[in-house]
Every structure is written in structure tokens, then in C-alpha cells.
Design a protein around this motif. Structure first.
Motif, PDB file in Angstrom:
ATOM      1  N   THR A 159     -42.484 -81.499 123.942  1.00  0.00           N
ATOM      2  CA  THR A 159     -41.762 -82.188 124.803  1.00  0.00           C
ATOM      3  C   THR A 159     -41.867 -83.548 124.529  1.00  0.00           C
ATOM      4  O   THR A 159     -43.169 -84.148 124.352  1.00  0.00           O
ATOM      5  CB  THR A 159     -42.785 -82.164 126.246  1.00  0.00           C
ATOM      6  OG1 THR A 159     -42.496 -80.625 126.408  1.00  0.00           O
ATOM      7  CG2 THR A 159     -42.092 -83.164 127.398  1.00  0.00           C
ATOM      8  N   PRO A 160     -40.780 -84.392 124.202  1.00  0.00           N
ATOM      9  CA  PRO A 160     -41.014 -85.906 124.084  1.00  0.00           C
ATOM     10  C   PRO A 160     -41.168 -86.576 125.091  1.00  0.00           C
ATOM     11  O   PRO A 160     -40.682 -86.761 126.074  1.00  0.00           O
ATOM     12  CB  PRO A 160     -39.504 -86.143 123.468  1.00  0.00           C
ATOM     13  CG  PRO A 160     -38.603 -85.226 124.237  1.00  0.00           C
ATOM     14  CD  PRO A 160     -39.493 -84.010 124.332  1.00  0.00           C
ATOM     15  N   LEU A 161     -42.447 -87.361 125.124  1.00  0.00           N
ATOM     16  CA  LEU A 161     -42.936 -88.290 126.115  1.00  0.00           C
ATOM     17  C   LEU A 161     -42.805 -89.636 126.028  1.00  0.00           C
ATOM     18  O   LEU A 161     -43.180 -90.209 124.976  1.00  0.00           O
ATOM     19  CB  LEU A 161     -44.218 -87.826 126.600  1.00  0.00           C
ATOM     20  CG  LEU A 161     -44.164 -86.403 127.450  1.00  0.00           C
ATOM     21  CD1 LEU A 161     -45.890 -86.066 127.673  1.00  0.00           C
ATOM     22  CD2 LEU A 161     -43.635 -86.316 128.727  1.00  0.00           C
ATOM     23  N   ARG A 162     -42.625 -90.512 127.122  1.00  0.00           N
ATOM     24  CA  ARG A 162     -42.775 -91.991 126.840  1.00  0.00           C
ATOM     25  C   ARG A 162     -43.886 -92.207 128.047  1.00  0.00           C
ATOM     26  O   ARG A 162     -43.564 -91.975 129.120  1.00  0.00           O
ATOM     27  CB  ARG A 162     -41.710 -92.907 126.847  1.00  0.00           C
ATOM     28  CG  ARG A 162     -40.605 -92.367 127.910  1.00  0.00           C
ATOM     29  CD  ARG A 162     -39.405 -93.283 127.838  1.00  0.00           C
ATOM     30  NE  ARG A 162     -38.270 -92.831 128.518  1.00  0.00           N
ATOM     31  CZ  ARG A 162     -36.903 -93.383 128.448  1.00  0.00           C
ATOM     32  NH1 ARG A 162     -36.600 -94.275 127.623  1.00  0.00           N
ATOM     33  NH2 ARG A 162     -36.072 -92.977 129.248  1.00  0.00           N
ATOM     34  N   CYS A 165     -55.207 -92.190 134.971  1.00  0.00           N
ATOM     35  CA  CYS A 165     -53.937 -91.509 135.211  1.00  0.00           C
ATOM     36  C   CYS A 165     -52.960 -91.808 134.187  1.00  0.00           C
ATOM     37  O   CYS A 165     -52.607 -93.150 134.084  1.00  0.00           O
ATOM     38  CB  CYS A 165     -53.499 -92.002 136.691  1.00  0.00           C
ATOM     39  SG  CYS A 165     -54.386 -91.361 137.942  1.00  0.00           S
ATOM     40  N   ILE A 166     -52.256 -90.979 133.933  1.00  0.00           N
ATOM     41  CA  ILE A 166     -51.214 -91.316 132.621  1.00  0.00           C
ATOM     42  C   ILE A 166     -49.912 -90.934 133.379  1.00  0.00           C
ATOM     43  O   ILE A 166     -49.597 -89.688 133.756  1.00  0.00           O
ATOM     44  CB  ILE A 166     -51.267 -90.642 131.438  1.00  0.00           C
ATOM     45  CG1 ILE A 166     -52.393 -91.160 130.702  1.00  0.00           C
ATOM     46  CG2 ILE A 166     -50.090 -90.860 130.513  1.00  0.00           C
ATOM     47  CD1 ILE A 166     -52.734 -90.155 129.353  1.00  0.00           C
ATOM     48  N   PHE A 167     -48.870 -91.929 133.631  1.00  0.00           N
ATOM     49  CA  PHE A 167     -47.584 -91.745 134.065  1.00  0.00           C
ATOM     50  C   PHE A 167     -46.631 -91.660 133.133  1.00  0.00           C
ATOM     51  O   PHE A 167     -46.398 -92.593 132.357  1.00  0.00           O
ATOM     52  CB  PHE A 167     -47.061 -93.006 135.043  1.00  0.00           C
ATOM     53  CG  PHE A 167     -47.972 -93.020 136.322  1.00  0.00           C
ATOM     54  CD1 PHE A 167     -47.236 -92.802 137.625  1.00  0.00           C
ATOM     55  CD2 PHE A 167     -49.378 -93.083 136.507  1.00  0.00           C
ATOM     56  CE1 PHE A 167     -47.906 -92.696 138.730  1.00  0.00           C
ATOM     57  CE2 PHE A 167     -49.923 -93.284 137.821  1.00  0.00           C
ATOM     58  CZ  PHE A 167     -49.246 -92.972 138.959  1.00  0.00           C
ATOM     59  N   ALA A 168     -45.931 -90.316 132.761  1.00  0.00           N
ATOM     60  CA  ALA A 168     -45.170 -90.337 131.606  1.00  0.00           C
ATOM     61  C   ALA A 168     -43.757 -89.753 132.144  1.00  0.00           C
ATOM     62  O   ALA A 168     -43.702 -88.960 132.989  1.00  0.00           O
ATOM     63  CB  ALA A 168     -46.026 -89.635 130.560  1.00  0.00           C
ATOM     64  N   LYS A 169     -42.800 -90.028 131.350  1.00  0.00           N
ATOM     65  CA  LYS A 169     -41.384 -89.529 131.407  1.00  0.00           C
ATOM     66  C   LYS A 169     -40.963 -88.729 130.337  1.00  0.00           C
ATOM     67  O   LYS A 169     -41.161 -89.370 129.075  1.00  0.00           O
ATOM     68  CB  LYS A 169     -40.444 -90.680 132.115  1.00  0.00           C
ATOM     69  CG  LYS A 169     -39.226 -90.179 132.321  1.00  0.00           C
ATOM     70  CD  LYS A 169     -38.279 -91.396 132.808  1.00  0.00           C
ATOM     71  CE  LYS A 169     -36.669 -90.804 133.551  1.00  0.00           C
ATOM     72  NZ  LYS A 169     -36.095 -90.284 132.343  1.00  0.00           N
ATOM     73  N   SER A 170     -40.377 -87.540 130.568  1.00  0.00           N
ATOM     74  CA  SER A 170     -39.775 -86.953 129.330  1.00  0.00           C
ATOM     75  C   SER A 170     -38.345 -87.445 129.050  1.00  0.00           C
ATOM     76  O   SER A 170     -37.800 -87.838 129.952  1.00  0.00           O
ATOM     77  CB  SER A 170     -39.724 -85.309 129.465  1.00  0.00           C
ATOM     78  OG  SER A 170     -38.682 -84.955 130.578  1.00  0.00           O
ATOM     79  N   PHE A 171     -37.845 -87.159 127.704  1.00  0.00           N
ATOM     80  CA  PHE A 171     -36.216 -87.626 127.526  1.00  0.00           C
ATOM     81  C   PHE A 171     -35.369 -86.398 127.794  1.00  0.00           C
ATOM     82  O   PHE A 171     -35.696 -85.219 127.821  1.00  0.00           O
ATOM     83  CB  PHE A 171     -36.293 -87.980 126.011  1.00  0.00           C
ATOM     84  CG  PHE A 171     -36.979 -89.281 125.786  1.00  0.00           C
ATOM     85  CD1 PHE A 171     -36.219 -90.488 125.392  1.00  0.00           C
ATOM     86  CD2 PHE A 171     -38.283 -89.125 125.389  1.00  0.00           C
ATOM     87  CE1 PHE A 171     -36.897 -91.361 125.085  1.00  0.00           C
ATOM     88  CE2 PHE A 171     -39.142 -90.412 125.025  1.00  0.00           C
ATOM     89  CZ  PHE A 171     -38.175 -91.456 124.680  1.00  0.00           C
TER      90      PHE A 171
END
Length: 399
Positions: free
Chosen positions: A361-364, A389-395
Motif C-alpha cells: 500500500t503506497p501511503l503518504r 496519530c498518523i493521518f495517511a492517504k493511499s494513492f
């Protein structure tokens, strides 16, 4: 007053405003100490350093209250500290919020004391012997400075037993209802003061819930709220983010019942599905059955309560994050949290990175956040920054 001398070289940390004196820092006493009494801390040459209270049987033997030589630890001292804490909270709590942390232990230089305010009702937690001795000053100062509707003590944390104290629940002032309705970011929540978890509600995620709802949830989204407690993240997602469906998971039937009431209280009950069970098992079953979500939040309880279980805790977090990432749609958003102070921000990032590698899973990462501003952490005590907390979004193009 008891005089305590500390070993050569240990004074540097105290002069740097670290508020703890450890048992092995102590060189000598002017007399045999009484557990819980006030004391003066001096360097090995006898120079004044600070005043605090002592429990010679505790690993943290002295907790510092003031660095001012002429400041007395009396009712006026507590009134001043509580007044300062209250003024600070009034400056940062928005008008649409009626619940907040009023006193955050070392974060307000009142070690061993937690005070939460729920629509004018105060719930206090006393965790140390020294603060237990000083509790009459605390209660009187709260009554005079805050003018609450009532004060309820919920000193049920296991650390009290390490201090030689019994677990206590009792009304200290006024009349306390079993429940009270609060507002958080304009959203209503039923909070169980008597018989609920902690002091009744987890107030340290207020800003993170709002951030999640505003930026990580889109209208019509399918949202997973794992370890939902009273439904905080999920209800924010439904009300503010206008999520289409929220699946809320928790092992406590009491928490789920309150979460359901809270969803209905805010007019979004028809968009919720509540699942009772161990989140590890529930998320595994959901993932294997092919469930998919646009937005996911995983906010488990503290897994690492000591350094000895950090590796075991890391495996637990990774399993949860793996399940979450496998259920995340391409382009989906995920928030992972840890309230274990032994799980530092780099460790949490490492766990999420490992899960992302394993699930391809590519995450930013868009945000790394901590506890709410009314739960300030002390720079000199890394342990006080407990919530991450880490807020991340996948591509969109993930394979």
C-alpha cells in the motif's frame, strides 16, 4: 519541613525543570520522611532547588510543585494554579465544546492530579500519595475558582495501588448525575460519569476527530471506526463529514449502547452499524469477507504499559494496521493511533511502514498529531507526549 539532598550531578535535571526526583537521586534526608509529606529539595551542597511532595517507597520519590523558594504549598497555591489552568482552557476551548481537561497533572505543574470538566461537572483523579494528602486543598480551590455544579472523584487507576492507595469513587461536592450530555465540536454525546471508563470520556482526541471528519471523510464515504468507545470518530464522520455508513466496533456492550444513543441523539443513527467483539477478530473476519472502506480510524487502548511488552505491542498494532490497509480502497484515508507513551512517534511510523510494505500500500502521511491542547505535554518529560496519530492517504494507483 523535611529537607532532601540529592547526589552530585543530579541537580542539573532539576534546574532544567524536570519535575521528578527519582529514588536513586537521593543522597540524604534531614530526618526519616513521612510518605506523602511536603519537602524541600537541595543539591549536595545544600543550595535550594525546589519544593514538592515525597513518597520514599516510590520509584519517582519526589514530584515537584514549585521552584520558588518563598512559595508556600497551601490553599492559595492551589487556587493560583487552578485559576491559571482554567484561564488557559477558556482561551482555547471553542464555544461549541462543553467538555475539556481542566488540569493535566505535570502539564499544569500539579503532578498526580487530573481534572476533567463535563458541562460544569468536574471529575477528578488523584494518582499519587502526595496529592491525596493535599486533596482537601484541591477540592476547596476547585469550588472557589471554578464554581462547579459538582465534583466527583474517580480515582480508580492501578497506579494508586503502587502508591499504597485504595481505589476510590465518591462524590466530593454537590450532586452528580450518572450521565451528562456534553457538546464536542458542536456534537452531542451522552457521557457516563458514574460507572463509565476513565473519567467518563476520552477528551484527548477532540481536535483529531474534527480533523478526521473535515479532511479525511467525504460525503457518502463508508467509514470504519475500530475501538469506537462512545462513537467519537464515527459520529464526527457522519455529522461533519456526512459519511454514508459507519461501522463501529468495540468489545464493550456498555460503550456500544452509549455510542448508539449518541448516534441517534445527533440524527445519524440510521447510518451506523454497531459490531460487538474483539477488534482483532472482527477486523480479520471483515477483511477475509472482502469488506472495503473509504476511511478508517484505528484507535486502540494502550498496548504497551511497560517497556517489557513493547515488542508484543508492536506486533498487535501491526496486525490491526495490516487488516485496516487490506480493507482500504485505493485512494482511501486511514488514521492510526497509539496512546502508549512507550510507542514513540518513530516506532508508530515504523509499524505503519512495515504494514504498508506487507500489504503493498503506497501511503503518504499528511499529518502527525498528538493529544488535544488541553492535555499539554512537558518538554522535559517525553513520556507526557503519550498520544500519537498518523493521518495517511493511499494513492489511487495502488496495485
Amino acid at each position: 519541613m523535611l529537607q532532601v539532598s540529592i547526589k552530585r550531578g543530579r541537580e542539573k535535571r532539576i534546574r532544567g525543570f524536570h519535575p521528578w526526583v527519582y529514588k536513586n537521586d537521593i543522597l540524604s534526608f534531614s530526618r526519616k520522611p513521612k510518605p506523602g509529606e511536603l519537602c524541600v529539595v537541595r543539591d549536595y551542597k545544600g543550595a535550594f532547588l525546589a519544593k514538592g511532595y515525597i513518597n520514599p517507597d516510590s520509584y519517582i520519590a519526589i514530584r515537584i510543585l514549585t521552584y520558588k523558594k518563598d512559595e508556600e504549598i497551601d490553599l492559595e497555591f492551589f487556587k493560583k494554579r487552578i485559576r491559571e489552568a482554567f484561564e488557559y482552557r477558556k482561551s482555547l476551548i471553542p464555544e461549541d465544546t462543553t467538555a475539556f481537561r481542566l488540569v493535566h497533572s505535570e502539564g499544569d505543574y500539579l503532578p498526580g492530579l487530573i481534572v476533567d470538566s463535563y458541562d460544569g461537572y468536574l471529575v477528578i483523579q488523584v494518582t499519587t500519595l502526595g496529592m491525596e494528602v493535599l486533596k482537601p486543598f484541591v477540592v476547596k480551590a476547585l469550588v472557589e475558582e471554578v464554581k462547579p455544579k459538582g465534583i466527583y472523584e474517580k480515582s480508580t487507576v492501578p497506579t494508586r495501588q503502587l502508591e499504597g492507595l485504595p481505589l476510590v469513587e465518591q462524590t466530593l461536592y454537590g450532586d452528580i448525575p450518572e450521565r451528562v450530555v456534553i457538546k464536542e465540536n458542536g456534537i452531542k454525546f451522552n457521557v457516563q460519569i458514574i460507572g463509565g471508563q476513565k473519567t467518563g470520556y476520552f477528551l484527548d482526541q477532540r481536535e483529531n476527530k474534527l480533523l478526521f471528519a473535515r479532511e479525511f471523510v467525504k460525503e457518502g464515504d463508508r467509514v470504519l471506526d475500530a475501538f469506537c468507545h462512545l462513537g467519537g470518530f464515527g459520529i464526527h464522520a457522519a455529522v461533519i463529514g456526512k459519511a454514508g455508513e459507519v461501522v463501529a466496533v468495540d468489545s464493550s456492550q456498555l460503550a456500544l449502547d452509549l455510542a448508539k444513543e449518541n448516534a441517534e441523539l445527533n440524527g445519524v443513527g440510521d447510518r451506523f452499524k454497531f459490531v460487538k467483539g474483539d477488534a482483532f477478530k472482527v477486523l480479520k473476519e471483515m477483511q477475509l469477507s472482502g469488506e472495503k472502506f473509504d476511511s478508517i480510524v484505528i484507535d486502540p487502548p494502550a498496548f504497551a504499559k511497560s517497556k517489557t511488552v513493547v515488542e508484543q505491542a508492536k506486533r498487535g498494532y501491526k496486525e490491526l494496521f495490516l487488516r485496516g490497509l487490506k480493507m482500504l480502497k485505493p485512494g482511501g484515508r486511514i488514521v492510526v493511533c497509539s496512546c502508549s507513551h512507550h510507542i514513540t512517534p518513530p516506532i508508530l511510523e515504523e509499524i505503519l511502514l512495515s504494514a504498508a510494505y506487507d500489504t503493498r500500500t503506497p501511503l503518504r502521511v499528511l499529518y502527525t498529531t498528538y493529544q488535544s491542547k488541553d492535555h499539554p505535554f512537558v518538554l522535559q518529560i517525553p513520556e507526557s507526549r503519550y498520544l500519537k496519530c498518523i493521518f495517511a492517504k493511499s494513492f489511487e494507483w495502488q496495485v
